[in-house]
Design a protein around this motif. Structure first.
Motif, PDB file in Angstrom:
ATOM      1  N   VAL A  12       0.911  -1.332   0.095  1.00 46.54           N
ATOM      2  CA  VAL A  12       0.052   0.113  -0.011  1.00 46.54           C
ATOM      3  C   VAL A  12       0.984   1.297   0.083  1.00 46.54           C
ATOM      4  CG1 VAL A  12      -0.207  -0.067   2.582  1.00 46.54           C
ATOM      5  CG2 VAL A  12      -1.966   1.057   1.066  1.00 46.54           C
ATOM      6  N   GLN A  13       0.066   2.214  -0.508  1.00 45.99           N
ATOM      7  CA  GLN A  13       1.225   3.664  -0.348  1.00 45.99           C
ATOM      8  C   GLN A  13       0.816   4.271   0.701  1.00 45.99           C
ATOM      9  OE1 GLN A  13      -0.174   6.131  -3.873  1.00 45.99           O
ATOM     10  NE2 GLN A  13       1.660   5.433  -4.950  1.00 45.99           N
ATOM     11  N   GLY A  14       1.988   5.039   1.074  1.00 45.61           N
ATOM     12  CA  GLY A  14       1.809   5.885   2.348  1.00 45.61           C
ATOM     13  C   GLY A  14       0.608   6.654   2.358  1.00 45.61           C
ATOM     14  N   GLY A  15       0.039   6.551   3.470  1.00 52.57           N
ATOM     15  CA  GLY A  15      -1.298   7.261   3.625  1.00 52.57           C
ATOM     16  C   GLY A  15      -2.403   6.370   3.646  1.00 52.57           C
ATOM     17  N   GLY A  16      -2.085   5.191   3.033  1.00 57.60           N
ATOM     18  CA  GLY A  16      -3.397   4.308   2.672  1.00 57.60           C
ATOM     19  C   GLY A  16      -3.776   3.781   3.713  1.00 57.60           C
ATOM     20  N   SER A  17      -4.732   2.632   3.635  1.00 55.21           N
ATOM     21  CA  SER A  17      -5.268   1.796   4.637  1.00 55.21           C
ATOM     22  C   SER A  17      -5.105   0.477   4.341  1.00 55.21           C
ATOM     23  CB  SER A  17      -6.812   2.160   5.168  1.00 55.21           C
ATOM     24  OG  SER A  17      -6.820   3.454   5.456  1.00 55.21           O
ATOM     25  N   LYS A  65      -0.934   4.526  17.988  1.00 55.63           N
ATOM     26  CA  LYS A  65      -2.090   5.155  18.616  1.00 55.63           C
ATOM     27  C   LYS A  65      -2.592   6.196  17.748  1.00 55.63           C
ATOM     28  CE  LYS A  65      -1.483   4.732  22.921  1.00 55.63           C
ATOM     29  NZ  LYS A  65      -1.028   5.063  24.364  1.00 55.63           N
ATOM     30  N   GLY A  66      -4.092   6.182  17.522  1.00 59.92           N
ATOM     31  CA  GLY A  66      -4.669   6.960  16.681  1.00 59.92           C
ATOM     32  C   GLY A  66      -4.672   6.983  15.220  1.00 59.92           C
ATOM     33  N   ARG A  67      -4.033   5.805  15.043  1.00 58.73           N
ATOM     34  CA  ARG A  67      -4.063   5.328  13.513  1.00 58.73           C
ATOM     35  C   ARG A  67      -4.602   3.806  13.326  1.00 58.73           C
ATOM     36  NH1 ARG A  67       0.765   4.720  10.724  1.00 58.73           N
ATOM     37  NH2 ARG A  67       1.908   3.993  12.641  1.00 58.73           N
ATOM     38  N   PHE A  68      -4.083   3.129  14.250  1.00 62.63           N
ATOM     39  CA  PHE A  68      -4.554   1.676  14.232  1.00 62.63           C
ATOM     40  C   PHE A  68      -5.896   1.439  15.170  1.00 62.63           C
ATOM     41  CE2 PHE A  68      -0.397  -0.456  12.832  1.00 62.63           C
ATOM     42  CZ  PHE A  68      -0.356   0.576  11.732  1.00 62.63           C
ATOM     43  N   MET A  83      -5.856  -0.696   9.930  1.00 59.52           N
ATOM     44  CA  MET A  83      -4.646   0.408  10.071  1.00 59.52           C
ATOM     45  C   MET A  83      -4.888   1.501   9.066  1.00 59.52           C
ATOM     46  SD  MET A  83      -1.577  -2.696  10.042  1.00 59.52           S
ATOM     47  CE  MET A  83      -1.989  -3.049   8.226  1.00 59.52           C
ATOM     48  N   ASN A  84      -4.794   2.810   9.266  1.00 60.82           N
ATOM     49  CA  ASN A  84      -5.067   4.008   8.715  1.00 60.82           C
ATOM     50  C   ASN A  84      -3.649   5.054   8.449  1.00 60.82           C
ATOM     51  OD1 ASN A  84      -7.729   3.198   8.285  1.00 60.82           O
ATOM     52  ND2 ASN A  84      -8.431   4.117   9.899  1.00 60.82           N
ATOM     53  N   SER A  85      -3.611   5.823   7.787  1.00 63.09           N
ATOM     54  CA  SER A  85      -2.642   6.439   7.604  1.00 63.09           C
ATOM     55  C   SER A  85      -1.154   5.884   7.747  1.00 63.09           C
ATOM     56  CB  SER A  85      -2.691   7.362   8.735  1.00 63.09           C
ATOM     57  OG  SER A  85      -3.857   8.256   8.653  1.00 63.09           O
ATOM     58  N   LEU A  86      -1.044   5.013   7.011  1.00 60.13           N
ATOM     59  CA  LEU A  86       0.045   3.868   6.814  1.00 60.13           C
ATOM     60  C   LEU A  86       1.200   4.671   6.453  1.00 60.13           C
ATOM     61  CD1 LEU A  86      -1.523   0.755   5.797  1.00 60.13           C
ATOM     62  CD2 LEU A  86      -0.317   0.927   8.012  1.00 60.13           C
ATOM     63  N   THR A 118       1.478 -12.050   8.313  1.00 56.35           N
ATOM     64  CA  THR A 118       1.305 -11.701   7.152  1.00 56.35           C
ATOM     65  C   THR A 118       1.889 -10.293   6.756  1.00 56.35           C
ATOM     66  OG1 THR A 118      -0.719 -10.820   5.484  1.00 56.35           O
ATOM     67  CG2 THR A 118      -0.675 -10.120   7.843  1.00 56.35           C
ATOM     68  N   GLN A 119       2.554 -10.306   5.507  1.00 56.49           N
ATOM     69  CA  GLN A 119       3.478  -9.208   5.362  1.00 56.49           C
ATOM     70  C   GLN A 119       2.475  -7.813   4.850  1.00 56.49           C
ATOM     71  OE1 GLN A 119       7.041  -9.008   5.018  1.00 56.49           O
ATOM     72  NE2 GLN A 119       6.732  -6.768   4.725  1.00 56.49           N
ATOM     73  N   VAL A 120       3.284  -6.760   5.513  1.00 56.33           N
ATOM     74  CA  VAL A 120       2.437  -5.506   5.137  1.00 56.33           C
ATOM     75  C   VAL A 120       3.650  -4.600   4.559  1.00 56.33           C
ATOM     76  CG1 VAL A 120       1.615  -3.302   5.870  1.00 56.33           C
ATOM     77  CG2 VAL A 120       0.757  -5.325   6.635  1.00 56.33           C
ATOM     78  N   THR A 121       3.547  -3.994   3.218  1.00 52.46           N
ATOM     79  CA  THR A 121       4.680  -3.264   2.774  1.00 52.46           C
ATOM     80  C   THR A 121       3.948  -1.832   2.571  1.00 52.46           C
ATOM     81  OG1 THR A 121       5.830  -5.178   2.209  1.00 52.46           O
ATOM     82  CG2 THR A 121       6.337  -2.863   1.181  1.00 52.46           C
ATOM     83  N   VAL A 122       4.752  -0.716   2.938  1.00 51.48           N
ATOM     84  CA  VAL A 122       4.190   0.488   2.854  1.00 51.48           C
ATOM     85  C   VAL A 122       5.217   1.181   2.120  1.00 51.48           C
ATOM     86  CG1 VAL A 122       3.156   2.747   3.825  1.00 51.48           C
ATOM     87  CG2 VAL A 122       2.988   0.445   5.003  1.00 51.48           C
TER      88      VAL A 122
END
Length: 124
Positions: A12-17, A65-68, A83-86, A118-122
């Protein structure tokens, strides 16, 4: 014994969810407090979020905190991590964990069962 299977990771791109899910099978899911941890390359596994058996009390690492948001659906035997504002620094393998008592915990050694991750890549 409890089996945990995570899903929902990706690029996901930065800022995404993204929303991660962790499906549990085995013993009564509602008897367990649940947590999410993550491990970036070359770093130790770290606490992200935790939730009590009832879905009431929750805890978060300061970095998220505040994003997840952690939540659970005991009828579906599933715990979620919204997960928001990644940010690129959120890139890691995310693990779901179950604790064999109802109270929340923020340390790895308090958890009894772990998923495969699970892999998360920002991207920046």
């Amino acid at each position: 014994q409890v089996q945990l299977v995570e899903s929902g990771g990706g690029l996901v791109q930065g800022g995404g969810s993204l929303r991660l899910s962790c499906a549990a099978s085995g013993r009564t899911f509602s008897n367990y407090a649940m947590g999410w941890f993550r491990q970036a390359p070359g770093k130790e596994r770290e606490f992200v979020a935790a939730i009590s058996w009832s879905g009431g009390p929750t805890a978060y690492a300061d970095s998220v905190k505040g994003r997840f948001t952690i939540s659970r659906d005991n009828a579906k035997n599933t715990v979620y991590l919204q997960m928001n504002s990644l940010k690129p620094e959120d890139t890691a393998v995310y693990y779901c964990a179950a604790k064999n008592t109802i109270g929340i915990a923020t340390t790895l050694n308090m958890y009894d069962y772990w998923g495969q991750g699970t892999q998360v890549t920002v991207s920046s």
